[in-house]
Design a protein around this motif. Structure first.
Motif, PDB file in Angstrom:
ATOM      1  N   ARG A   1       0.852  -1.187   0.000  1.00  0.00           N
ATOM      2  CA  ARG A   1       0.000   0.000   0.000  1.00  0.00           C
ATOM      3  C   ARG A   1       0.893   1.244   0.000  1.00  0.00           C
ATOM      4  N   ILE A   2       0.371   2.338  -0.521  1.00  0.00           N
ATOM      5  CA  ILE A   2       1.134   3.583  -0.605  1.00  0.00           C
ATOM      6  C   ILE A   2       0.351   4.664   0.130  1.00  0.00           C
ATOM      7  N   LEU A   3       0.904   5.126   1.235  1.00  0.00           N
ATOM      8  CA  LEU A   3       0.250   6.161   2.021  1.00  0.00           C
ATOM      9  C   LEU A   3       0.955   7.487   1.759  1.00  0.00           C
ATOM     10  N   ILE A   4       0.214   8.442   1.233  1.00  0.00           N
ATOM     11  CA  ILE A   4       0.764   9.766   0.932  1.00  0.00           C
ATOM     12  C   ILE A   4       0.279  10.726   2.005  1.00  0.00           C
ATOM     13  N   ALA A   5       1.225  11.281   2.765  1.00  0.00           N
ATOM     14  CA  ALA A   5       0.872  12.155   3.890  1.00  0.00           C
ATOM     15  C   ALA A   5       1.250  13.596   3.594  1.00  0.00           C
ATOM     16  N   GLY A   6       0.310  14.504   3.792  1.00  0.00           N
ATOM     17  CA  GLY A   6       0.633  15.909   3.593  1.00  0.00           C
ATOM     18  C   GLY A   6      -0.592  16.771   3.396  1.00  0.00           C
ATOM     19  N   GLY A   7      -0.886  17.598   4.376  1.00  0.00           N
ATOM     20  CA  GLY A   7      -1.995  18.538   4.265  1.00  0.00           C
ATOM     21  C   GLY A   7      -1.493  19.908   3.873  1.00  0.00           C
ATOM     22  N   GLY A   8      -2.265  20.928   4.213  1.00  0.00           N
ATOM     23  CA  GLY A   8      -1.902  22.298   3.857  1.00  0.00           C
ATOM     24  C   GLY A   8      -1.031  22.928   4.924  1.00  0.00           C
ATOM     25  N   GLY A   9       0.224  22.544   4.970  1.00  0.00           N
ATOM     26  CA  GLY A   9       1.133  23.026   6.009  1.00  0.00           C
ATOM     27  C   GLY A   9       1.754  24.360   5.682  1.00  0.00           C
ATOM     28  N   THR A  10       0.982  25.428   5.741  1.00  0.00           N
ATOM     29  CA  THR A  10       1.519  26.751   5.463  1.00  0.00           C
ATOM     30  C   THR A  10       0.759  27.802   6.254  1.00  0.00           C
ATOM     31  N   VAL A  11       1.466  28.824   6.687  1.00  0.00           N
ATOM     32  CA  VAL A  11       0.821  29.932   7.394  1.00  0.00           C
ATOM     33  C   VAL A  11       0.258  30.927   6.390  1.00  0.00           C
ATOM     34  N   PHE A  12       1.029  31.205   5.344  1.00  0.00           N
ATOM     35  CA  PHE A  12       0.606  32.116   4.302  1.00  0.00           C
ATOM     36  C   PHE A  12       0.280  31.310   3.050  1.00  0.00           C
ATOM     37  N   GLY A  13      -0.816  31.616   2.395  1.00  0.00           N
ATOM     38  CA  GLY A  13      -1.208  30.882   1.209  1.00  0.00           C
ATOM     39  C   GLY A  13      -2.601  30.323   1.360  1.00  0.00           C
ATOM     40  N   ASP A  14      -3.012  29.524   0.357  1.00  0.00           N
ATOM     41  CA  ASP A  14      -4.386  29.030   0.367  1.00  0.00           C
ATOM     42  C   ASP A  14      -4.546  27.733   1.134  1.00  0.00           C
ATOM     43  N   GLY A  15      -3.438  27.182   1.664  1.00  0.00           N
ATOM     44  CA  GLY A  15      -3.541  25.979   2.480  1.00  0.00           C
ATOM     45  C   GLY A  15      -3.902  24.733   1.699  1.00  0.00           C
ATOM     46  N   ALA A  16      -3.605  24.704   0.398  1.00  0.00           N
ATOM     47  CA  ALA A  16      -3.913  23.534  -0.422  1.00  0.00           C
ATOM     48  C   ALA A  16      -3.145  22.325   0.085  1.00  0.00           C
ATOM     49  N   ALA A  17      -3.822  21.185   0.130  1.00  0.00           N
ATOM     50  CA  ALA A  17      -3.193  19.953   0.608  1.00  0.00           C
ATOM     51  C   ALA A  17      -2.357  19.325  -0.499  1.00  0.00           C
TER      52      ALA A  17
END
Length: 275
Positions: free
Chosen positions: A124-140
């Protein structure tokens, strides 16, 4: 709160930003007649410091202990049940606006995960990563990478998308919730070599055994690690990365997000093969 405080504090204490701020402070002081000599001297000292830190291999010495903490993975024949790709290699906002995946200098994380996906077709392939930003649109980031994997023929049924995390600590918490790893399973953790100690530490903290698969090395091996940089910006960029990672290790340990200050191979229950 920890997330926002850490991001804002780091912006002002990043070596390259701090050095520039100190140079500008010296120039500002030099505008006052009584402080002119002090201001000029201040600016000169930090200008020379910027040049030295950018050209000399100081950044390599900061990064080397991080990158050499875990050995390069060698296939020992044991089955692999899952592959975890930590975010940080794709510019999510740029990818959305361009309509095409936009990778950054950590693109090896994605490339090596693709190679592993083919090497271990049952994993299985688990891709981890949300919108980790203070400035910006927070796109995951994770959904963008997942769409890319599907577009190149990786079976969608194998892909798990963790798009809530903003930090490495949250990567581990949400990845465990999503993967539900069983005892005895082997999961490879793919991230930059300089980031691996902290990543292993947080996965160990949530009792999710992983096998480190370090990629994206920023230092050369052997005697080349002692060579100066060709560009000041190159040395400063690596110094920023290394300094941030050491600060992250200290902050995570102090806040209880890791059980050890500098996690090593002995802390990785998944086992890391030797070179």
């Amino acid at each position: 709160m920890f997330y926002y405080v850490s991001k804002i504090a780091w912006f002002f204490t990043t070596p390259s930003n701090l050095l520039l701020s100190l140079i500008l402070l010296g120039l500002a002081l030099s505008l006052f007649k009584r402080l002119r000599r002090l201001g000029i001297g201040f600016s000169l000292v930090f200008t020379l410091a910027t040049i030295a830190l950018g050209l000399l291999p100081i950044a390599s010495y900061v990064l080397l202990p991080l990158e050499e903490r875990f050995p390069v993975f060698q296939d020992d024949g044991r089955p692999v049940d899952g592959i975890i790709l930590l975010g940080g290699s794709v510019e999510a906002s740029d990818s959305k606006s361009r309509g095409s995946i936009v990778a950054n200098e950590a693109a090896e994380r994605v490339l090596d995960t693709i190679r592993l996906a083919h090497r271990y077709p049952a994993a299985r392939i688990l891709i981890a990563g949300g919108g980790g930003t203070v400035f910006g649109d927070g796109a995951a980031e994770a959904p963008i990478v997942a769409d890319y994997f599907r577009s190149i023929g990786i079976d969608p049924a194998r892909i798990l998308v963790e798009d809530r995390s903003r930090t490495t600590a949250e990567n581990a918490v949400y990845s465990k919730e999503l993967a539900q790893p069983r005892e005895g399973e082997r999961w490879l953790l793919v991230t930059s070599a300089w980031h691996m100690p902290r990543a292993v530490g947080v996965f160990e903290k949530v009792a999710f055994p992983v096998t480190p698969y370090p990629v994206d090395f920023r230092t050369a091996g052997g005697a080349r690690a002692h060579l100066p940089f060709a560009f000041i910006s190159e040395g400063l960029r690596r110094l920023d990365i290394g300094t941030k990672e050491w600060a992250g290790l200290i902050a995570y340990y102090a806040s209880g997000r890791t059980a050890r200050l500098f996690p090593g191979p002995q802390d990785s229950a998944g086992g890391s093969a030797s070179r």
